[in-house]
Design a protein around this motif. Structure first.
Motif, PDB file in Angstrom:
ATOM      1  N   CYS A 281      12.323   5.785  -8.819  1.00 56.99           N
ATOM      2  CA  CYS A 281      11.048   5.220  -8.387  1.00 56.99           C
ATOM      3  C   CYS A 281       9.889   5.900  -9.102  1.00 56.99           C
ATOM      4  CB  CYS A 281      10.875   5.383  -6.877  1.00 56.99           C
ATOM      5  SG  CYS A 281      12.237   4.634  -5.942  1.00 56.99           S
TER       6      CYS A 281
ATOM      7  N   PHE B  59      10.866  -7.502   4.948  1.00 56.95           N
ATOM      8  CA  PHE B  59      10.878  -7.274   3.508  1.00 56.95           C
ATOM      9  C   PHE B  59      11.418  -8.477   2.754  1.00 56.95           C
ATOM     10  CE2 PHE B  59      10.406  -3.004   5.020  1.00 56.95           C
ATOM     11  CZ  PHE B  59       9.644  -2.385   4.045  1.00 56.95           C
TER      12      PHE B  59
ATOM     13  N   TYR C 242      12.854  -2.473  -6.170  1.00 55.61           N
ATOM     14  CA  TYR C 242      11.677  -2.550  -5.309  1.00 55.61           C
ATOM     15  C   TYR C 242      11.766  -3.752  -4.372  1.00 55.61           C
ATOM     16  CZ  TYR C 242       9.462   0.715  -8.552  1.00 55.61           C
ATOM     17  OH  TYR C 242       9.159   1.809  -9.320  1.00 55.61           O
ATOM     18  N   SER C 243      11.186  -3.591  -3.188  1.00 63.46           N
ATOM     19  CA  SER C 243      11.075  -4.677  -2.234  1.00 63.46           C
ATOM     20  C   SER C 243       9.722  -4.551  -1.540  1.00 63.46           C
ATOM     21  CB  SER C 243      12.196  -4.599  -1.209  1.00 63.46           C
ATOM     22  OG  SER C 243      12.104  -5.668  -0.306  1.00 63.46           O
TER      23      SER C 243
ATOM     24  N   PRO D 117      16.348   3.745   0.745  1.00 65.10           N
ATOM     25  CA  PRO D 117      15.025   3.305   0.300  1.00 65.10           C
ATOM     26  C   PRO D 117      13.932   4.186   0.882  1.00 65.10           C
ATOM     27  CG  PRO D 117      15.957   1.740   1.857  1.00 65.10           C
ATOM     28  CD  PRO D 117      16.999   2.775   1.604  1.00 65.10           C
ATOM     29  N   ARG D 118      12.845   4.301   0.140  1.00 60.50           N
ATOM     30  CA  ARG D 118      11.686   5.044   0.627  1.00 60.50           C
ATOM     31  C   ARG D 118      10.426   4.242   0.313  1.00 60.50           C
ATOM     32  NH1 ARG D 118       9.695   8.771  -3.796  1.00 60.50           N
ATOM     33  NH2 ARG D 118      11.045   8.311  -5.550  1.00 60.50           N
ATOM     34  N   ILE D 119       9.415   4.405   1.141  1.00 64.69           N
ATOM     35  CA  ILE D 119       8.142   3.712   0.943  1.00 64.69           C
ATOM     36  C   ILE D 119       7.363   4.485  -0.129  1.00 64.69           C
ATOM     37  CG2 ILE D 119       5.986   2.967   2.011  1.00 64.69           C
ATOM     38  CD1 ILE D 119       8.487   1.474   3.032  1.00 64.69           C
TER      39      ILE D 119
ATOM     40  N   MET E 216       3.849  -2.909   2.335  1.00 64.87           N
ATOM     41  CA  MET E 216       4.584  -1.720   1.924  1.00 64.87           C
ATOM     42  C   MET E 216       5.470  -2.054   0.736  1.00 64.87           C
ATOM     43  SD  MET E 216       5.753  -1.001   5.776  1.00 64.87           S
ATOM     44  CE  MET E 216       5.744  -2.757   5.979  1.00 64.87           C
TER      45      MET E 216
ATOM     46  N   ARG F 243       8.925  -0.713  -0.886  1.00 62.50           N
ATOM     47  CA  ARG F 243      10.116   0.121  -0.665  1.00 62.50           C
ATOM     48  C   ARG F 243      10.852   0.218  -1.992  1.00 62.50           C
ATOM     49  NH1 ARG F 243      13.753  -2.028   4.149  1.00 62.50           N
ATOM     50  NH2 ARG F 243      14.197  -3.665   2.643  1.00 62.50           N
ATOM     51  N   CYS F 244      11.423   1.384  -2.283  1.00 58.89           N
ATOM     52  CA  CYS F 244      12.059   1.606  -3.569  1.00 58.89           C
ATOM     53  C   CYS F 244      13.324   2.457  -3.429  1.00 58.89           C
ATOM     54  CB  CYS F 244      11.071   2.316  -4.500  1.00 58.89           C
ATOM     55  SG  CYS F 244      11.739   2.649  -6.150  1.00 58.89           S
ATOM     56  N   THR F 245      14.311   2.153  -4.268  1.00 58.13           N
ATOM     57  CA  THR F 245      15.487   3.010  -4.450  1.00 58.13           C
ATOM     58  C   THR F 245      15.688   3.179  -5.937  1.00 58.13           C
ATOM     59  OG1 THR F 245      16.982   1.113  -4.388  1.00 58.13           O
ATOM     60  CG2 THR F 245      16.661   2.277  -2.321  1.00 58.13           C
TER      61      THR F 245
ATOM     62  N   GLN G 158       1.616   1.793   0.111  1.00 52.36           N
ATOM     63  CA  GLN G 158       1.322   1.137   1.379  1.00 52.36           C
ATOM     64  C   GLN G 158      -0.192   0.941   1.490  1.00 52.36           C
ATOM     65  OE1 GLN G 158       3.432   2.454   4.966  1.00 52.36           O
ATOM     66  NE2 GLN G 158       1.452   3.226   5.644  1.00 52.36           N
TER      67      GLN G 158
END
Length: 166
Positions: A165, A122, A98-99, A45-47, A158, A160-162, A50
């Protein structure tokens, strides 16, 4: 001259086989496209978004303090119970997961220089596809003494996505 194929004939079976093979290739191509290029496919996952917002006295409702801005809003009660609600837009056709997370800290009035007092917590992840917008909402509770909760002045939200995105 019009030609028709009877499904029980060998020509009909061949035509059905060709159509079935084309459908399988199309589906396979779509699945391969999902993992080829465009977005981080590593599974990490990446932000992707934010914001930091000050905790202000809440107007109405049961919450003690609230934060609002951009795509998210939420609240923090004196007992450490927090809530967050975020409108997440997925701008691509291919899917991503997404989270939404939140953390709290103490800082200046603009939340520029914050000392974060909590780790990010999260909400459960949600899969979004096809330019979809979805509301992510949930709550949690901080494990801090009442004095530390009272000293919190900023919230960070924030996303977060994988996957593919946006």
């Amino acid at each position: 001259m019009r030609t028709s194929f009877h499904p029980d004939s060998s020509a009909g079976r061949r035509a059905a086989s060709v159509v079935l093979a084309a459908m399988v290739l199309c589906l396979t191509g779509c699945a391969q496209q999902e993992t080829a290029g465009g977005g981080d496919q590593s599974g990490e996952p990446r932000i992707v978004r934010q914001i930091e917002r000050p905790l202000l006295p809440a107007t109405g409702g049961d919450a003690d303090r609230a934060f609002l801005g951009g795509f998210a809003r939420g609240s923090l009660d004196a007992d450490g119970t927090w809530q967050v609600r975020a409108d997440i837009m997925h701008p691509r056709l291919r899917c991503a997961t997404y989270s939404v997370g939140v953390r709290f800290g103490s800082g200046d009035a603009a939340c520029d220089e914050v000392q974060w007092q909590t780790d990010a917590e999260f909400l459960p992840a949600r899969r979004q596809c096809n330019n979809a917008s979805a509301i992510h909402s949930g709550q949690g509770r901080l494990d801090l003494p009442p004095e530390a909760i009272a000293a919190l002045s900023c919230a960070r939200v924030m996303v977060r996505c994988t996957g593919a995105c946006g």
